[in-house]
Design a protein around this motif. Sequence first.
Motif, PDB file in Angstrom:
ATOM      1  N   LYS A 394     -55.883  20.176  -9.141  1.00 40.73           N
ATOM      2  CA  LYS A 394     -54.682  19.585  -9.733  1.00 40.73           C
ATOM      3  C   LYS A 394     -54.215  18.446  -8.841  1.00 40.73           C
ATOM      4  O   LYS A 394     -53.994  18.630  -7.647  1.00 40.73           O
ATOM      5  CB  LYS A 394     -53.582  20.637  -9.882  1.00 40.73           C
ATOM      6  N   TYR A 396     -51.464  16.734  -9.676  1.00 39.31           N
ATOM      7  CA  TYR A 396     -50.006  16.757  -9.751  1.00 39.31           C
ATOM      8  C   TYR A 396     -49.564  18.205  -9.878  1.00 39.31           C
ATOM      9  O   TYR A 396     -50.089  18.953 -10.706  1.00 39.31           O
ATOM     10  CB  TYR A 396     -49.496  15.966 -10.960  1.00 39.31           C
ATOM     11  N   PHE A 397     -48.621  18.614  -9.048  1.00 38.97           N
ATOM     12  CA  PHE A 397     -48.095  19.968  -9.168  1.00 38.97           C
ATOM     13  C   PHE A 397     -46.636  19.987  -8.747  1.00 38.97           C
ATOM     14  O   PHE A 397     -46.189  19.195  -7.917  1.00 38.97           O
ATOM     15  CB  PHE A 397     -48.924  20.982  -8.371  1.00 38.97           C
ATOM     16  N   HIS A 398     -45.906  20.904  -9.375  1.00 42.65           N
ATOM     17  CA  HIS A 398     -44.459  21.003  -9.183  1.00 42.65           C
ATOM     18  C   HIS A 398     -44.109  22.407  -8.721  1.00 42.65           C
ATOM     19  O   HIS A 398     -44.590  23.390  -9.280  1.00 42.65           O
ATOM     20  CB  HIS A 398     -43.746  20.695 -10.505  1.00 42.65           C
ATOM     21  N   HIS A 399     -43.291  22.497  -7.697  1.00 40.96           N
ATOM     22  CA  HIS A 399     -42.826  23.786  -7.190  1.00 40.96           C
ATOM     23  C   HIS A 399     -41.308  23.869  -7.328  1.00 40.96           C
ATOM     24  O   HIS A 399     -40.597  22.912  -7.012  1.00 40.96           O
ATOM     25  CB  HIS A 399     -43.235  23.973  -5.726  1.00 40.96           C
ATOM     26  N   GLU A 428     -43.345  21.173 -14.688  1.00 40.03           N
ATOM     27  CA  GLU A 428     -44.590  20.469 -14.369  1.00 40.03           C
ATOM     28  C   GLU A 428     -45.247  19.909 -15.628  1.00 40.03           C
ATOM     29  O   GLU A 428     -45.592  18.723 -15.696  1.00 40.03           O
ATOM     30  CB  GLU A 428     -45.549  21.419 -13.657  1.00 40.03           C
ATOM     31  N   LYS A 429     -45.411  20.759 -16.645  1.00 43.64           N
ATOM     32  CA  LYS A 429     -46.096  20.270 -17.847  1.00 43.64           C
ATOM     33  C   LYS A 429     -45.237  19.286 -18.634  1.00 43.64           C
ATOM     34  O   LYS A 429     -45.762  18.510 -19.436  1.00 43.64           O
ATOM     35  CB  LYS A 429     -46.546  21.433 -18.721  1.00 43.64           C
ATOM     36  N   ARG A 446     -47.028  15.793  -5.251  1.00 41.34           N
ATOM     37  CA  ARG A 446     -46.338  17.087  -5.235  1.00 41.34           C
ATOM     38  C   ARG A 446     -44.844  16.843  -5.380  1.00 41.34           C
ATOM     39  O   ARG A 446     -44.260  16.047  -4.650  1.00 41.34           O
ATOM     40  CB  ARG A 446     -46.603  17.843  -3.934  1.00 41.34           C
ATOM     41  N   SER A 466     -37.165  15.803 -11.279  1.00 39.18           N
ATOM     42  CA  SER A 466     -38.546  15.376 -11.036  1.00 39.18           C
ATOM     43  C   SER A 466     -38.757  13.940 -11.497  1.00 39.18           C
ATOM     44  O   SER A 466     -39.414  13.136 -10.817  1.00 39.18           O
ATOM     45  CB  SER A 466     -39.524  16.303 -11.766  1.00 39.18           C
TER      46      SER A 466
END
Length: 755
Positions: A394, A396-399, A428-429, A446, A466
């Motif tokens: 991945k 791109y990823f979001h936490h 994220e999506k 990230r 974001s």
Amino acid sequence: MKVERFETDYAGKKVIVEYGRLAHQADASVTVQMGETMVLATATMSDSARPGMDFFPLMVDYEERYSAVGKIKGPRFLKREGRPSNEAVLTGRMIDRGIRPLFPDGLRNEVQVIIMPLSVDGENKPDIVGMIAATIALEISSIPFDGPITGCRIGMVNGEYIINPTAEELEFSELNLMVMGDSKRITMVDCDARELDDDSMLEAFRIAMKSMDPMIKFVKKIKKKVGKEKIPHDQLKWRASFTEEDVKIMEMIKKSAKKQLDKYLFSTPKGSKGERKRIIHELEDRLIEEMKDKLKTKDRSAEEAEMYLRDLMQKFFFDFIEDQVTEAILERDQRVDGRKLDEIRPLSAEVGIIPRTHGSGLFSRGETQVLSFCTLGAPGDDLLVETMENDGKKKYFHHYNFLPFSVGEVKPIRGAGRREIGHGALAEKALLPVLPSQGEFPYTIRVVSEVMGSNGSSSMASTCGSTLALMDAGVPIRRPVAGMAMGLASDGKRWKVLTDLQDMEDGKGGMDFKFTSTSEGITAIQMDSKTAGLTMDIIKATFPQMRKAINEVLEVITKTIPEPRKELSIHAPRIISLTIDPEKIGDVIGPGGKMIRGMCEDFDVQIDVEDDGTVMITSEDMTNAHLAEKKIRSIVRTLEVGDIFEDAEVVKIMPFGAFVKLTEKIDGLLHVSELEWGHVDKVTDKVSVGDKIRVKVIAIDRGKVEVSMKALMPRPEGYQDRPRKPQRRSGPPKNRQSSSRRGPPNRGPPRSRRD
């Protein structure tokens, strides 16, 4: 036990259900097969309830098994399934949201539904098969459940809707809509889309509901054949049991409270969650003070009466308040904070407020506040993902992080749970459709969203945060994305849709219908409900109200930062990208990675090489990055006559000339006659080892390269070339005749041992 087998056609695909083969000690178990994808689902309920349980203890676990895909995975020293992957958690949460509202209100027996893929064919997705299996297991079990429902996925390829698309079709689909419900209601929605317009999305909902009807009839047929009788109400464990005295006193409290609610809760807008809590506690204290003297008897002191009242009110009073909030909305369009039904709480947005981060954004909606950070990394910083179905990376990823202070509580911090994983994945999506391609923007991205305050849909605030952080970091997203949570007030007959729901509005009869969208269309949807399901009329009424709210949020975002920044942060790394011949990747990497590791250490850079020959050099120091680029170009360079080298290094001096380093692997001969126009006595008169000189390739013969300095100098007028002297060989001259022979020289007849 006799094995019962049922078959049906579901949108052109054969579905096989078997009952009685596996897991006989579960309350109910079935396997459901679509193609060669087979999933086991079990449903089990405890006989008792845990003491002090104040919520319905439903557990839904999606258990991945690597054997289902015929692979051995995991770390080298632990080749077994361990902690669930994020995908397994998300699938379990989807099914949980779909079935949870259909259990009786107040049930306290523990219920567990386990979904385990046994075989996955790579064509039919196990998540949708698992949904079908879980709902059938509950429907035929003795566990009380307001079914039947089923699951359905809708895709769209080239404008055509596809029911339950294959994995390959999903790769090209503009839509991935998953729902649970039947032909009249929907209990769960989980969707990602490529900016799909509202009308097309509504049509997808209609198709999904219509397509589930034949499957519902099939489930009823199975239940009629093998279904168990549901456990009677009096044999179950419930939230609270009330005596006749309890019921009588509760009615007295409610009657008194209703008279005071208009004065204390609805008289003036109560804008904050804390203010509303304080008023409710004050009202609770007032009611107890009013009632305790009436309950005082010879056998019950005033203190005992107060303790009894507090215990009783803890069991019902907050639910009663939520019912009154719903009633005020349905009767008078009145919300506790004074807003209209389609009105959003005050919005604000800021960017660039945290130093040294690559990008930051602060988004606030009422008391909900999220601070998001964007960090840019090298291509090799991507996230490796290993699941039952797929292995990949991945970029791109979001936490998402939700710490206790965000709701004014004190709790242990134990890392990300299922809720944090779910909220992070949703935000994220939501952004994926607007991100630049890897070719346009090769960075790994990230984003971390820290919830600073929560009172209604922090996941949608994380989507907005974001967007702000990405734009502040200079990530060239195509369009901003905004998120909004829509609520519902209903009593079983009447209903009204709410924009931007918050605390007291998320009670019984409510919904949490979350949308993320750009100005062009929807990118993600998630819905869970505290009703028996949403009708198409409710869904249809939600969309225009949602669109109005999304546009308002987008306006706030674009006023704060109209477009992504043109330049990256000075603290962000820079990437130099070049393309080499894939055949020369090995030269760049070197034996055992020696060459590439050496460059990374020497120049303090990170180098990533793709199979197609793309090389990306990442560094915070562009001088070092350019030095690494120069060396890589030198390694892979293919020489041609006429090539010019500006700083070829002299590495060896010979009587007849000098050898100069052209690339990492190739040296060229600079003959003494090529040093300049005219005679040169000694090579060292003109060049020395270590000198950087400018040369031109003048000849390439069987891998040997000759270069010249004088070819880059003006030719003197009238100059005549002198013939180059042949190089002298060391040692005696070879005998041409003997050297042309094959085998050893003729030394006469061999001697005998006696000789």
